[in-house]
Motif scaffolding. Sequence first.
Motif, PDB file in Angstrom:
ATOM      1  N   ALA B 132       9.161  24.700   5.786  1.00  0.00           N
ATOM      2  CA  ALA B 132       8.772  24.768   7.199  1.00  0.00           C
ATOM      3  C   ALA B 132      10.032  24.660   8.045  1.00  0.00           C
ATOM      4  CB  ALA B 132       7.821  23.634   7.532  1.00  0.00           C
ATOM      5  N   PRO B 133      10.181  25.552   9.023  1.00  0.00           N
ATOM      6  CA  PRO B 133      11.370  25.442   9.872  1.00  0.00           C
ATOM      7  C   PRO B 133      11.336  24.139  10.652  1.00  0.00           C
ATOM      8  CG  PRO B 133      10.114  27.458  10.331  1.00  0.00           C
ATOM      9  CD  PRO B 133       9.261  26.587   9.467  1.00  0.00           C
ATOM     10  N   THR B 134      12.469  23.461  10.688  1.00  0.00           N
ATOM     11  CA  THR B 134      12.526  22.246  11.496  1.00  0.00           C
ATOM     12  C   THR B 134      13.281  22.583  12.770  1.00  0.00           C
ATOM     13  OG1 THR B 134      14.464  21.596  10.267  1.00  0.00           O
ATOM     14  CG2 THR B 134      12.365  20.645   9.582  1.00  0.00           C
ATOM     15  N   ILE B 143       4.174  32.895  12.168  1.00  0.00           N
ATOM     16  CA  ILE B 143       3.835  33.213  10.775  1.00  0.00           C
ATOM     17  C   ILE B 143       2.339  33.511  10.705  1.00  0.00           C
ATOM     18  CG2 ILE B 143       3.813  32.372   8.389  1.00  0.00           C
ATOM     19  CD1 ILE B 143       5.994  30.349   9.315  1.00  0.00           C
ATOM     20  N   PRO B 144       1.975  34.773  10.488  1.00  0.00           N
ATOM     21  CA  PRO B 144       0.541  35.078  10.399  1.00  0.00           C
ATOM     22  C   PRO B 144      -0.055  34.462   9.134  1.00  0.00           C
ATOM     23  CG  PRO B 144       1.885  37.082  10.562  1.00  0.00           C
ATOM     24  CD  PRO B 144       2.800  35.953  10.258  1.00  0.00           C
ATOM     25  N   VAL B 145      -1.195  33.792   9.278  1.00  0.00           N
ATOM     26  CA  VAL B 145      -1.903  33.208   8.136  1.00  0.00           C
ATOM     27  C   VAL B 145      -3.352  33.686   8.195  1.00  0.00           C
ATOM     28  CG1 VAL B 145      -2.426  31.090   6.872  1.00  0.00           C
ATOM     29  CG2 VAL B 145      -0.487  31.134   8.450  1.00  0.00           C
ATOM     30  N   SER B 152      -9.397  27.201   3.915  1.00  0.00           N
ATOM     31  CA  SER B 152      -9.336  26.548   2.602  1.00  0.00           C
ATOM     32  C   SER B 152      -8.239  25.491   2.568  1.00  0.00           C
ATOM     33  CB  SER B 152      -9.071  27.578   1.502  1.00  0.00           C
ATOM     34  OG  SER B 152     -10.148  28.465   1.414  1.00  0.00           O
ATOM     35  N   ALA B 153      -7.088  25.841   3.126  1.00  0.00           N
ATOM     36  CA  ALA B 153      -5.978  24.886   3.136  1.00  0.00           C
ATOM     37  C   ALA B 153      -6.375  23.639   3.915  1.00  0.00           C
ATOM     38  CB  ALA B 153      -4.728  25.524   3.749  1.00  0.00           C
ATOM     39  N   PHE B 154      -7.118  23.856   5.002  1.00  0.00           N
ATOM     40  CA  PHE B 154      -7.523  22.707   5.807  1.00  0.00           C
ATOM     41  C   PHE B 154      -8.537  21.838   5.064  1.00  0.00           C
ATOM     42  CE2 PHE B 154      -9.315  20.297   9.309  1.00  0.00           C
ATOM     43  CZ  PHE B 154      -8.156  19.902   9.955  1.00  0.00           C
ATOM     44  N   LEU B 188      -0.733  28.307   1.800  1.00  0.00           N
ATOM     45  CA  LEU B 188      -0.124  28.732   3.057  1.00  0.00           C
ATOM     46  C   LEU B 188       1.213  29.426   2.825  1.00  0.00           C
ATOM     47  CD1 LEU B 188      -0.878  25.513   5.144  1.00  0.00           C
ATOM     48  CD2 LEU B 188      -2.030  27.736   5.302  1.00  0.00           C
ATOM     49  N   PRO B 189       1.605  30.362   3.698  1.00  0.00           N
ATOM     50  CA  PRO B 189       2.883  31.058   3.513  1.00  0.00           C
ATOM     51  C   PRO B 189       4.076  30.104   3.485  1.00  0.00           C
ATOM     52  CG  PRO B 189       1.760  31.792   5.527  1.00  0.00           C
ATOM     53  CD  PRO B 189       0.840  30.861   4.839  1.00  0.00           C
ATOM     54  N   GLN B 190       3.991  29.022   4.273  1.00  0.00           N
ATOM     55  CA  GLN B 190       5.121  28.075   4.322  1.00  0.00           C
ATOM     56  C   GLN B 190       5.326  27.380   2.981  1.00  0.00           C
ATOM     57  OE1 GLN B 190       2.666  28.323   6.484  1.00  0.00           O
ATOM     58  NE2 GLN B 190       3.261  27.851   8.588  1.00  0.00           N
ATOM     59  N   GLY B 191       4.314  27.384   2.143  1.00  0.00           N
ATOM     60  CA  GLY B 191       4.426  26.652   0.878  1.00  0.00           C
ATOM     61  C   GLY B 191       4.803  27.526  -0.303  1.00  0.00           C
TER      62      GLY B 191
END
Lengths: 243, 255
Positions: B132-134, B143-145, B152-154, B188-191
Amino acid sequence: MTTAEARVDPTHRRGWWEWLGNFFTSDIGMKWLMALTGIGLLVYVLAHMLGNLKVFISAEEIDLYGEALRELGGHLFPRTSILWILRIGLIATFAVHIWAAAVLTKRNVDARGKVRYHAKRHWAAANYASRTMLWTGIIVALFVLYHLADLTWGFANPDFERGEVYANLVASFQRLPVAILYIVAQLALAFHIYHGAWSMFQSLGIAGSRYNDWRRAFAIAFAALIFVGNCSIVFGVMFRVIA
Amino acid sequence: MDLTLRVWRQAGPKAAGDFKTYHVEDVSRDASFLEMLDQVNEALNAQGEEPIAFDHDCREGICGMCGVMINGTPHGPQRGTATCQLHMRKFSDGDMITVEPWRAAAFPVLRDLVVDRSPFDRIIESGGYITAPTGSAPDANLIPVPKDAVDSAFDAAACIGCGACVAACPNSAANLFTAAKIAHLNLLPQGQAERWNRTVAMVETMEEWFGSCTNHGECETACPQEISIDFIAWMNADYVRAQFKNPSKTGRDNL
């Protein structure tokens, strides 16, 4: 169960062999092995039942079926060679299934700790089949040994004659204690399949809204089919449909 | 309402524990289970006795601190709530209630109803970081999700780490906890950058402490967030997929 210092270092570079070695000794990997060998055993149990239902056609038919198994491979391979390859595969499948179950059970007992809950556990999701997998598994394994002694090796069956599939089967099931033992074992097998055939999808990662509806139905149908199919032969002999 | 409590009392990690019986009178039907324990403790304090130690913090079901075994059910008879959200109206006058700490080899009792759940922290630590960008907050839509993935991630991220899944499991397995943590990042894309390393590291850390899954489904019914065991299947699949990824090309190993 080790100390925090021994935990996995995610930056460690591993070769593929090391990854696979870890996989097959990990809990999840062993559950994979149990599921894959379970599928193999389900296929075997189904084929075994379908083949044996030939007793309802005629004595000649089931005897020829037994002979056909020994003759697998025809004139290409020596007699019983293909059958023995299948048998060794089956024994190996059983061995892996039982070995993985034993290792996982040991790990689970260790993970549970010494002190147990005092209040009676209120089971909300676990069912009778899922909680007795170890015991139904042991019953089925012991039954398989008896079954071999009864109808393959023959020493548990006083009227046994090698190759006389139909006559041996009738002689065996006409004895009431033997018939009862077979039915009890089939009941244990049905319970084992009821949980196993559902659980294997979970272990293999096949779960979700697309699959969950038919997974349970599949397990019930498979367990019922095997139970009814196999018991029909025992009852057939008891009630003189097969004689 | 008047109640009889059988509570596990244990002076320390090494001390031998035992059940003690307490009679509680005039418990409000609107009190939470923890407020009822507070009432017992006030009476114990007044008598100069040691109060019952139990974990708690937010008392609104989001911190994951509280959690005891109530009559053989983690978090008590109400589905989808933590112990702090359980109201005494779920019990009847004159009831006998057995209260025990979570039981698992990985969760040793520290005192009374308090257990050490730090193996959960070890699992989280082994997961490492996400990319994740800090710095300054990125644009919300940078970031499109996909909506399904977010949902599901939630669902997985709802895990509060209370340990009820381990407490409910006949094998003391932490598969539901670990699966939820893995899924909420892996979906998620960030992961994605650390996905395979993270899955292997978290699963193997989990297995050092906890038992294995035999697919009873008890954890799902005990979970105050009602997290589905489908996530466990998804973790199993990801753990297997991780074996076939070239380890030299996953995550930071290739840097």
